[in-house]
Design an enzyme around this catalytic site. Structure first.
Site, short mmCIF file in Angstrom:
data_model
loop_
_atom_site.label_atom_id
_atom_site.label_comp_id
_atom_site.label_asym_id
_atom_site.label_seq_id
_atom_site.Cartn_x
_atom_site.Cartn_y
_atom_site.Cartn_z
N GLY A 285 0.83 -1.20 0.00
CA GLY A 285 0.00 0.00 0.00
C GLY A 285 0.86 1.24 0.00
O GLY A 285 2.02 1.21 -0.39
N VAL B 38 2.53 4.72 1.79
CA VAL B 38 3.09 5.17 3.06
C VAL B 38 3.05 6.69 3.13
O VAL B 38 3.40 7.37 2.16
CB VAL B 38 4.55 4.69 3.22
CG1 VAL B 38 5.07 5.02 4.60
CG2 VAL B 38 4.65 3.20 2.95
N LYS C 87 1.44 3.51 7.18
CA LYS C 87 1.30 2.65 6.02
C LYS C 87 -0.15 2.27 5.86
O LYS C 87 -0.73 1.63 6.74
CB LYS C 87 2.18 1.41 6.19
CG LYS C 87 2.23 0.54 4.95
CD LYS C 87 3.12 -0.67 5.15
CE LYS C 87 4.57 -0.30 5.35
NZ LYS C 87 5.42 -0.62 4.23
N ASP D 64 10.24 -10.83 1.27
CA ASP D 64 10.50 -9.77 0.31
C ASP D 64 11.70 -8.92 0.74
O ASP D 64 11.63 -7.70 0.81
CB ASP D 64 9.25 -8.91 0.12
CG ASP D 64 9.29 -8.10 -1.19
OD1 ASP D 64 10.16 -8.39 -2.04
OD2 ASP D 64 8.45 -7.19 -1.35
#
Ligand code: NAG
Ligand code: NAG
Ligand code: NAG
Ligand code: NAG
Ligand code: NAG
Ligand code: NAG
Ligand code: NAG
Ligand code: NAG
Ligand code: NAG
Length: 797
Positions: free
Chosen positions: A524, A526, A541, A636
Site C-alpha cells: 500500500g 506510506v 502505512k 521480500d
C-alpha cells in the site's frame, strides 16, 4: 406473561399521577401500542410512538444538530434517553423518515441515501409495540416477539431488562452524545460482573468486579421492577445482590441502572411528581479515579475531595484543558538522541524528572533488575527508545510514551521517571506527585518510613512465606481466568503488546489528511505523519492490498509484529483497524531506503560502512527467523525494504506482512510476494517456502551491497547483466577486483563477503546456510568452503 404483568404493574404504579394520561392512553391504546405495518415517523411533525402509559417513547430524539432513533423517557421533566439505535451512526437531518414498512422491516430512510435497518431481523415483522416497560418490540404474525430493544442494551438497564453475557453495557461519550464512549460493563462467561475501559479490554484493566467468578455458565444480570440489581445463575438462583443497599421505596418510583460517562455504574430512582429529579441511590465505586483512563494519555487522576481531577506528568500540558480525554503533550523539545546501539554514550541534554506515588499501565519493552532508582534513571537516559521508566522495588521498566491509565495512589511506591529536555530555566529535579505532598512533608515521612521499616523487618520472614504462597496461587488463578476473558472478547491483542490503537480520524490528523506521500510498496501507500503527544515523526502505512475480511487474522499478525523488538527492525508503534481500513504506524526513517544509498553515486557508503550494513541486515533477519517468539519469514528482502535511520543504521521494514496477503504462507506461490531478481527459485517450482527464501534474497542483496549495483542492469554488457552470474564468473576467474572497480577494499574481506553471497544464492535451498551460519561467516568466525556454481542444481527456470 411477564410483559403483561409489567404493564399492569406500571399502570397501577403510575395511576395517581397519570390519571389523565391513562385516560388518554386508553383511548389511544389502539393507536400507540399496536403499531401496524406502513406506519412511519418524521423528526419534526410526528417524532415518536408512545407507550400506553406515555412514560416511554420510541422514535426520533434531537442530538448534535440532528436526530437519532431510540427509546427515551418522556413522562418526566428530564427527558432521558435509555436506548439508541445504531449507536455510532451520525445523526440524521430533519427530512429523514422512520418506517415500519409494509414489507415488515423497520428502517430509517433519507432522501438520496441507503436505507438503514434499525432492527436486525431475519423474518418480516407484522406489528410493533412500545411497551410500558420501556421495551420496544417487533412481533411476527403469531404475535411472538422477534426483536426487542431490551436485547441490545446500550448504556442503560430498565426494570425487567436482563443482561446476558453478550452484549455489555457501553457508556456514552457524554450526556449529549450517546455514541459509544470509554467504558464497558458486563458479565464474563463465568458469572463475574466487571467494568473495564474500552481501550483496554483485558483482565488486568478490570477496575470493578462483583467477584462472582465461578458461578457457572449462562448467568444473567437482572434489574427488578422494585429496583434491585442482582445476578442469577443458570438455574435461577440469586447468587449476588449487586446493589447492596435498599432502593428507596417510600413513594412510587421509576428506576434505571446506567453505566455513566465516567465509567461508574449508578442506580437511579425518580419520583413521579412534576418536579422530581433523578437521584442516585447506589454506585459501583465512590472513587471517581477508579475507572481507568479518565485523564487521557500522559495525564493522571487525582482525587480532590470526592471529585476526579486530572494532571499532566511533569513537562507536559493538556492538549485541550477543557477536555481531559484529549491527554497531555510535551511542553518542551526533546533533545535528539543520537546514540547508536546499547553501548555508546547517550550524551544528550535530556534529564529525568520523577513523579512519585502514581500508578500506570505497564507496557514496558524491557524490564531490568536494578538496585537503585538512580541506576534506572541512568539506564533510561542512555537508551534512546526509553521515554519513561517506572521504578519500583528494584525493577526498572523502560517504556515508550504515551503513559496511560495514570492515577495517584499515595500507598504505592512506584516512581515514574520521565525523560524531559532541559530548558534554559532550571527544572526542579524531583517534582513531587502531589501538591498536597510538598518536599518538606516528604522528609518527615522518611523518618516515619525508617521506623516502619524497622518494625516491619521482624515480620518480613513470615510475610515472604505467605506471599510466595499467595503468588503461586494467584498466578494459577490468573491464567485460568485470563482464558475466560479471552473467550469472551476474542482477545488477541492486549497485555504484553505495547501497541497503540489509533482511530482513522486520529491518523487523518496525524498525517494531516494523508497529505505527504513517502512512497508506495507491495502492500500500500506510506504517508509521513507526526504524533502530537511526543512530537514523534511516524510513517503511516495504509494497507490497500491485504485481506480486509479477517479482523482476527490481522490482529494475530499485528500481535506477532508488535512483539518484535530489535535494533535492526523498523519499530511498529500502533495500528488502526476500522471497518475495511487497515493502517500501520511505524517509526519514521529519516534517511530513506538502502536502495537510495547503494544505487546512487553521491550517497554511496564506504566499504567499511557497507560491511556494517550487511551485518545489521543479517542480524535483523536472524532475529526474525530464530529469535523472536513466532518465526517470521519476510518473503521480500530487498534494498527498498531496508530503511536507514538518522544514524545510517539499517532496519528491516515490511516484515510480518506477507501472511496478510494470502492465508497460507508456506505452501503456495503467490505472484504478489517477492520481487523479481530477489525471489528464490522454489517460488517458481511450487516447493515449500521456508526461511531459506530469505537467505536467497539476502544473498542477492549482499552482492548488490558489495558491488553497489542492481541485480539486473540491462545497460551493461551481456556477461554483466545478471549480477549473480557475473559475480560467480569473476569468482571463478579469480578476478574479484572487477566487482568493486577502483574502490580500495580489503581483498580478504571482499572474498569472504562474495563467498557468503554465493552460498546464499544456491538454487538448491538445502545448500544455502541458515542465517546463524551466515552471521558467523560474515563475521569471520568460521571458515567458508568454496561455493559451487549457484545454478549447478538448476532444473531450468
Ligand atoms: C395489531 O394490528 C393488526 C392489524 O391492524 C392486527 O391484525 C393485530 O391483531 C393487532 N394486534 C394486537 C395485539 O392488537
Ligand atoms: C435533507 O436535509 C439535508 C440536511 O438538512 C439536506 O442537505 C438535503 O438536501 C435534504 N434533502 C432533501 C431531499 O430535501
Ligand atoms: C428504502 O426502502 C423503501 C421502502 O421499502 C423502498 O421503497 C426504497 O426503494 C428503499 N430505498 C433504497 C435506496 O434502498
Ligand atoms: C448455557 O446455554 C447454552 C446455550 O443455550 C447451553 O448449551 C448450556 O448447556 C447452558 N449451560 C448451563 C450450565 O445451563
Ligand atoms: C445456582 O446456585 C445454586 C445456589 O447457590 C446452586 O445450588 C446451583 O447448583 C447453581 N446452579 C448452577 C447451574 O451453577
Ligand atoms: C439478596 O437480597 C435479598 C433481599 O433483598 C435477600 O433475600 C437475598 O438473600 C440476597 N441474596 C444474596 C445472594 O445475598
Ligand atoms: C456512592 O455511594 C455512596 C453510598 O453508597 C455515597 O456515599 C457516595 O457519595 C456515592 N458517590 C457518588 C459519586 O455518587
Ligand atoms: C509550558 O508550560 C508553562 C506552564 O505550565 C507555560 O507557562 C509555558 O508557556 C509552556 N511552554 C510552552 C512552550 O508551551
Ligand atoms: C548528536 O546530537 C547533537 C545535538 O543534537 C548534534 O550536535 C551532534 O552533531 C549529533 N551527533 C551525531 C553523530 O549525529
Amino acid at each position: 406473561m411477564a410483559n403483561a404483568t409489567t404493564i399492569i404493574f406500571l399502570i397501577i404504579l403510575f395511576a395517581p399521577l397519570f390519571q389523565t394520561v391513562r385516560v388518554q392512553a386508553q383511548q389511544q391504546t389502539q393507536k400507540h401500542s399496536n403499531i401496524s405495518l406502513g406506519s412511519s415517523l418524521t423528526p419534526i411533525t410526528n417524532p415518536s410512538w408512545l407507550s400506553p402509559s406515555r412514560l416511554y417513547a420510541f422514535g426520533f430524539y434531537p442530538e448534535r444538530n440532528g436526530y437519532l432513533v431510540g427509546v427515551f423517557i418522556v413522562g418526566i421533566p428530564e427527558k432521558t434517553v435509555v436506548w439508541t439505535a445504531n449507536r455510532g451512526n451520525p445523526p440524521v437531518p430533519g427530512n429523514a423518515t422512520l418506517a415500519l414498512t409494509s414489507e415488515g422491516s423497520l428502517i430509517l430512510q433519507q432522501p438520496q441515501t441507503q436505507n438503514i435497518s434499525i432492527a436486525g431481523i431475519t423474518q418480516p415483522a407484522s406489528s410493533a409495540s412500545m411497551l410500558d416497560s420501556g421495551n420496544f418490540v417487533l412481533y411476527d404474525s403469531n404475535h411472538k416477539i422477534i426483536w426487542q430493544s431490551f436485547d441490545s442494551a446500550t448504556d442503560t438497564l430498565l426494570p425487567g431488562q436482563i443482561l446476558l453475557s453478550v452484549p455489555d453495557l457501553i457508556s456514552s461519550v457524554s450526556e449529549t452524545d450517546h455514541s459509544t464512549g470509554n467504558y464497558r460493563f458486563g458479565l464474563l462467561p463465568d458469572g463475574n460482573l466487571v467494568s473495564l475501559p474500552q481501550s483496554g479490554i483485558a483482565l488486568q484493566y478490570v477496575y470493578w468486579q462483583s467477584g462472582t467468578t465461578g458461578s457457572g455458565d449462562n448467568c444473567t444480570l437482572n434489574l427488578d421492577v422494585d429496583g434491585h440489581l442482582y445476578i442469577l445463575n443458570a438455574t435461577g438462583n440469586n447468587i449476588h445482590n449487586v446493589t447492596d443497599a435498599e432502593p428507596p421505596t417510600k413513594e412510587a418510583k421509576i428506576y434505571m441502572v446506567r453505566l455513566d460517562v465516567d465509567g461508574i455504574v449508578r442506580a437511579y430512582s425518580h419520583t413521579l411528581d412534576s418536579n422530581g429529579k433523578w437521584s442516585i441511590w447506589w454506585n459501583s465505586t465512590m472513587n471517581k479515579c477508579d475507572p481507568l483512563g479518565q485523564c487521557g494519555f500522559n495525564g493522571f487522576c487525582v482525587l480532590r475531595d470526592t471529585n476526579a481531577d486530572c494532571k499532566c506528568i511533569p513537562g507536559f500540558t493538556y492538549v485541550n484543558p477543557g477536555n481531559w480525554a484529549s491527554g497531555c503533550v510535551r511542553n518542551f523539545t526533546i533533545e535528539s538522541c543520537n546514540k547508536t546501539g546499547g553501548d555508546g554514550n547517550g550524551n544528550t541534554r535530556n534529564i529525568i524528572t520523577a513523579l512519585q506515588n502514581t500508578v500506570w499501565d505497564e507496557s514496558s519493552y524491557s524490564t531490568l533488575q536494578l538496585s537503585s532508582r538512580q541506576e534506572c534513571e541512568d539506564v533510561c537516559l542512555q537508551d534512546c527508545n526509553c521515554e519513561v521508566a517506572l521504578y519500583k522495588d528494584g525493577q526498572c521498566k523502560k517504556q515508550r510514551l504515551p503513559l496511560r491509565y495514570g492515577k495517584r495512589n499515595l500507598d504505592d511506591t512506584n516512581v515514574a521517571l520521565i525523560k524531559v529536555g532541559t530548558s534554559d530555566e532550571p527544572i526542579t529535579k524531583a517534582i513531587p506527585g502531589a501538591q498536597d505532598n510538598p518536599p518538606m512533608k516528604a522528609k518527615k515521612k522518611l523518618h516515619v518510613d525508617i521506623l516502619i521499616i524497622g518494625i516491619s523487618l521482624s515480620a518480613l520472614g513470615l510475610m515472604v512465606l505467605a506471599i510466595s504462597g499467595v503468588l503461586v496461587y494467584k498466578n494459577h488463578v490468573f491464567l485460568a481466568y485470563k482464558k475466560i476473558v479471552d473467550e469472551k472478547w476474542n482477545l488477541e491483542l492486549g497485555e504484553e503488546v505495547a501497541l497503540r490503537t489509533f482511530t482513522l480520524a486520529e491518523l487523518e490528523q496525524v498525517t494531516n489528511g494523508f497529505k505527504e506521500e513517502l512512497g508506495r510498496g507491495a502492500f500500500g501507500t506510506v504517508f509521513k505523519g507526526i504524533i502530537s503527544y511526543n512530537s514523534k515523526d511516524v510513517a503511516v502505512k495504509r494497507l490497500d492490498k491485504v485481506l480486509t475480511e479477517g479482523e482476527r487474522e490481522f490482529q494475530t499478525e499485528i500481535k506477532v509484529i508488535g512483539r518484535t523488538h530489535h535494533r535492526n527492525l523498523v519499530h511498529l508503534i500502533g495500528y488502526c483497524l476500522e471497518g475495511p481500513h487497515r493502517l500501520l504506524v511505524y517509526e519514521y526513517m529519516r534517511n530513506g531506503s538502502l536502495a537510495d544509498f547503494i544505487f546512487t553515486l553521491e550517497n554511496r557508503p564506504s566499504w567499511q560502512e557497507r560491511i556494517g550494513i550487511a551485518l545489521d541486515v543479517a542480524r535483523g533477519i536472524l532475529y526474525l527467523h530464530e529469535e523472536c517468539e513466532t518465526q517470521i519469514i519476510h518473503c521480500d528482502i530487498k534494498p527498498q525494504n531496508i530503511l536507514m535511520d538518522e544514524h545510517r543504521r539499517a532496519k528491516i521494514s515490511d516484515f510480518g506482512l506477507a501472511k496478510l496477503l494470502k492465508p497460507d504462507q508456506t505452501n503456495t506461490f503467490t505472484a504478489i510476494r517477492g520481487t523479481r531478481g530477489y525471489v528464490a527459485p522454489e517460488w517458481h517450482r511450487k516447493l515449500p517456502v521456508t526461511v531459506k527464501v530469505d537467505v536467497y534474497s539476502f544473498g542477492v542483496m549482499l552482492l548488490e551491497i558489495i558491488c553497489c549495483r542492481k541485480c539486473l542492469e540491462l545497460s551493461l554488457s551481456e556477461e554483466e547483466i545478471i549480477l549473480q552470474e557475473w559475480v560467480y564468473d569473476c569468482f571463478e576467474a579469480n578476478e574479484l577486483g572487477k566487482l568493486v572497480g577502483d574502490e580500495e577494499v580489503d581483498k580478504r574481506k571482499l572474498e569472504r563477503m562474495v563467498k557468503v553471497g554465493l552460498w546464499c544464492i544456491q538454487d538448491e535451498p538445502s545448500l544455502r546456510p541458515l542465517m546463524k551460519k551466515v552471521m558467523l561467516m560474515l563475521e569471520g568466525t568460521v571458515d567458508i568452503p568454496v561455493p559451487p556454481n549457484p545454478t549447478s542444481f538448476l532444473s531450468a527456470i
